[in-house]
Design a protein around this motif. Structure first.
Motif, PDB file in Angstrom:
ATOM      1  N   LEU A   1       9.613  -4.754   3.107  1.00 20.13           N
ATOM      2  CA  LEU A   1       8.352  -4.894   2.375  1.00 20.13           C
ATOM      3  C   LEU A   1       8.348  -3.939   1.190  1.00 20.13           C
ATOM      4  O   LEU A   1       8.416  -2.722   1.356  1.00 20.13           O
ATOM      5  CB  LEU A   1       7.160  -4.591   3.290  1.00 20.13           C
ATOM      6  CG  LEU A   1       5.781  -4.769   2.627  1.00 20.13           C
ATOM      7  CD1 LEU A   1       5.497  -6.256   2.392  1.00 20.13           C
ATOM      8  CD2 LEU A   1       4.682  -4.142   3.484  1.00 20.13           C
TER       9      LEU A   1
ATOM     10  N   GLU B   1       7.844  -9.095  13.978  1.00 15.46           N
ATOM     11  CA  GLU B   1       8.044  -8.953  12.543  1.00 15.46           C
ATOM     12  C   GLU B   1       6.731  -9.081  11.784  1.00 15.46           C
ATOM     13  O   GLU B   1       5.810  -9.786  12.215  1.00 15.46           O
ATOM     14  CB  GLU B   1       9.035 -10.007  12.036  1.00 15.46           C
ATOM     15  CG  GLU B   1      10.457  -9.795  12.532  1.00 15.46           C
ATOM     16  CD  GLU B   1      11.449 -10.683  11.789  1.00 15.46           C
ATOM     17  OE1 GLU B   1      11.009 -11.544  10.990  1.00 15.46           O
ATOM     18  OE2 GLU B   1      12.661 -10.508  12.000  1.00 15.46           O
TER      19      GLU B   1
ATOM     20  N   PRO C   1       4.411 -10.663   9.280  1.00 21.73           N
ATOM     21  CA  PRO C   1       4.377 -12.012   8.696  1.00 21.73           C
ATOM     22  C   PRO C   1       4.803 -11.996   7.226  1.00 21.73           C
ATOM     23  O   PRO C   1       4.407 -11.115   6.452  1.00 21.73           O
ATOM     24  CB  PRO C   1       2.905 -12.405   8.841  1.00 21.73           C
ATOM     25  CG  PRO C   1       2.446 -11.661  10.057  1.00 21.73           C
ATOM     26  CD  PRO C   1       3.163 -10.342   9.996  1.00 21.73           C
ATOM     27  N   GLY C   2       5.624 -12.964   6.873  1.00 20.04           N
ATOM     28  CA  GLY C   2       6.200 -12.999   5.535  1.00 20.04           C
ATOM     29  C   GLY C   2       5.198 -13.089   4.410  1.00 20.04           C
ATOM     30  O   GLY C   2       5.497 -12.730   3.269  1.00 20.04           O
TER      31      GLY C   2
ATOM     32  N   TRP D   1       2.820 -11.254   3.643  1.00 17.39           N
ATOM     33  CA  TRP D   1       2.508  -9.963   3.038  1.00 17.39           C
ATOM     34  C   TRP D   1       3.405  -9.678   1.832  1.00 17.39           C
ATOM     35  O   TRP D   1       2.987  -8.974   0.903  1.00 17.39           O
ATOM     36  CB  TRP D   1       2.633  -8.843   4.065  1.00 17.39           C
ATOM     37  CG  TRP D   1       1.525  -8.837   5.074  1.00 17.39           C
ATOM     38  CD1 TRP D   1       1.566  -9.307   6.353  1.00 17.39           C
ATOM     39  CD2 TRP D   1       0.191  -8.363   4.876  1.00 17.39           C
ATOM     40  NE1 TRP D   1       0.354  -9.169   6.978  1.00 17.39           N
ATOM     41  CE2 TRP D   1      -0.517  -8.584   6.100  1.00 17.39           C
ATOM     42  CE3 TRP D   1      -0.478  -7.779   3.813  1.00 17.39           C
ATOM     43  CZ2 TRP D   1      -1.854  -8.232   6.253  1.00 17.39           C
ATOM     44  CZ3 TRP D   1      -1.818  -7.425   3.963  1.00 17.39           C
ATOM     45  CH2 TRP D   1      -2.491  -7.650   5.175  1.00 17.39           C
ATOM     46  N   LYS D   2       4.614 -10.205   1.843  1.00 16.92           N
ATOM     47  CA  LYS D   2       5.533  -9.929   0.735  1.00 16.92           C
ATOM     48  C   LYS D   2       5.070 -10.557  -0.574  1.00 16.92           C
ATOM     49  O   LYS D   2       5.538 -10.177  -1.650  1.00 16.92           O
ATOM     50  CB  LYS D   2       6.938 -10.433   1.085  1.00 16.92           C
ATOM     51  CG  LYS D   2       7.607  -9.642   2.207  1.00 16.92           C
ATOM     52  CD  LYS D   2       9.056 -10.076   2.400  1.00 16.92           C
ATOM     53  CE  LYS D   2       9.729  -9.235   3.468  1.00 16.92           C
ATOM     54  NZ  LYS D   2      11.155  -9.591   3.658  1.00 16.92           N
TER      55      LYS D   2
ATOM     56  N   GLN E   1      10.673  -5.176   7.402  1.00 17.33           N
ATOM     57  CA  GLN E   1      11.365  -6.338   6.836  1.00 17.33           C
ATOM     58  C   GLN E   1      11.425  -6.282   5.306  1.00 17.33           C
ATOM     59  O   GLN E   1      11.120  -7.241   4.616  1.00 17.33           O
ATOM     60  CB  GLN E   1      10.715  -7.661   7.285  1.00 17.33           C
ATOM     61  CG  GLN E   1      10.857  -7.969   8.759  1.00 17.33           C
ATOM     62  CD  GLN E   1       9.900  -7.150   9.608  1.00 17.33           C
ATOM     63  OE1 GLN E   1       8.696  -7.166   9.399  1.00 17.33           O
ATOM     64  NE2 GLN E   1      10.434  -6.425  10.588  1.00 17.33           N
TER      65      GLN E   1
END
Length: 287
Positions: free
Chosen positions: A108, A80, A82-83, A85-86, A106
Motif C-alpha cells: 500500500l 489481506e 482489500p485492493g 484501498w490502493k 500488500q
C-alpha cells in the motif's frame, strides 16, 4: 568506545528503525543508548476490521504512526487489505510509517512521508488532495492523539472517521533502562533525545519521581510538538530535528546552531502572522 565518542540516550521504543539509527549514529561517532519509553496495547480492532472491508465508503486512509499500520495489520487477522484501498488517497507521517505500510499491507503506497508531523501532513493533504470530500478519510489513531490534524482537515471541508485503535502507556522498563544507561555511560552522556510528547511525559515523570535534574545534559527534540512538550515541562531544548529520521537527528547533533536559527526564524514568522491578524481584526472593528 573512544574518548571522542559522545553518548546519546534516545527515549524511543523499539522498532524496525532502531538498527538504522544505531548504525548511522555510530558512523558519525555518537554512542546511541536506547531507552524503551512507551508500550502499546491494541483495542477496537473488530470495529476497525469492519471499516477496512468497505474501502468504497472512504476517500482514503491516514497513518500517523507505525502503530496505526500495525493496528490495521492486526485487524485484518492475517487476511489481506482489500485492493480497493490502493485506488484511494492514502497518507503517512514519516518514512518509517510509509515503509511499514508498503511492507505489511500488500504494498500500500502512501503520500506525505516527507512531512514529518501531523501539522505538516494536514497542510499537505489540503494542498494536494484532488478527490471528493464527500467521503471521509479513515484515521486509525491512539488514545493520546492530538486534534492538530483533525482540526486542519475539518477547517478545510474534509470529513474524518477517527477510530481509536491503540493505547499508549509508559514502558515498565523505562526506569530500569535509564538507571543502567546513566551508570554504564557515565560522564560520556551528552544528549538526551526525545521522540514524542508522550515519551517526554513518561520520562519526565520518572525524573521528577527520582529528583533527577536534566541540567547536566543537552535536550534534543524530534519535531516541534516534542519541543513544545519539553518546554511546557520547563525544560530548555538544545536543538530540534525537523523530522523523525536519523538523518535529521544527526544533522542537528552536528550542527545545533542551524536548528536554533531556524527556530528563531519560525518564531519571528509566527509573531508577524499574529501581528497581521491583530491588525486585520482592529481594522474590522474600526469599520
Amino acid at each position: 568506545m573512544t574518548s571522542r565518542q559522545r553518548t546519546v540516550i534516545i527515549f524511543k521504543s523499539e522498532s524496525d528503525s532502531t538498527d538504522v539509527y544505531a548504525e548511522t549514529l555510530l558512523g558519525h561517532n555518537f554512542n546511541p543508548v536506547f531507552v524503551p519509553t512507551l508500550c502499546f496495547g491494541f483495542k477496537n480492532l473488530q470495529e476497525l476490521g469492519g471499516k477496512l472491508q468497505t474501502p468504497d465508503k472512504y476517500a482514503g486512509i491516514i497513518f500517523t504512526s507505525p502503530r496505526c499500520v500495525e493496528a490495521v495489520n492486526e485487524a485484518l487477522q492475517l487476511g489481506e487489505l482489500p485492493g480497493g484501498w490502493k485506488l484511494l488517497h492514502n497518507y503517512a507521517v514519516g518514512e518509517v510509517t510509509h515503509n511499514l505500510a508498503l511492507s505489511t499491507l500488500q504494498q500500500l503506497f502512501t503520500h506525505g512521508k516527507q512531512t514529518g508531523n501531523a501539522r505538516n501532513l494536514g497542510e499537505y493533504i489540503v494542498d494536494t488532495f484532488d478527490g471528493s470530500r464527500d467521503l471521509p478519510l479513515l484515521l486509525p489513531c491512539g488514545n493520546l492523539a492530538t486534534d492538530t490534524l483533525l482540526s486542519k482537515l475539518a477547517e478545510n471541508g474534509f470529513c474524518v472517521d477517527a477510530c481509536e485503535v491503540y493505547e499508549t502507556k509508559c514502558s515498565p522498563q523505562l526506569g530500569e533502562c535509564v538507571e543502567r544507561a546513566l551508570k554504564e555511560a557515565g560522564d560520556s552522556v551528552e544528549f538526551l533525545a526525545f521522540f514524542s510528547p508522550s515519551g517526554v511525559a513518561c520520562a519526565m515523570e520518572y525524573f521528577r519521581a527520582h529528583n533527577i535534574s536534566l541540567e547536566p545534559w543537552k535536550l534534543v527534540a524530534i519535531g516541534p510538538s516534542t519541543r513544545r512538550a519539553l518546554e511546557s515541562q520547563g525544560q530548555k531544548v538544545y536543538c530540534t530535528a525537523e523530522r523523525p529520521t536519523v538523518e535529521h537527528l544527526v544533522k542537528v547533533l552536528l550542527n545545533p546552531q542551524d536548528s536554533r536559527e531556524r527556530l528563531v526564524r519560525e518564531r519571528e514568522q509566527m509573531q508577524e502572522l499574529e501581528r497581521a491578524a491583530a491588525a486585520a481584526a482592529s481594522a474590522l472593528d474600526n469599520n
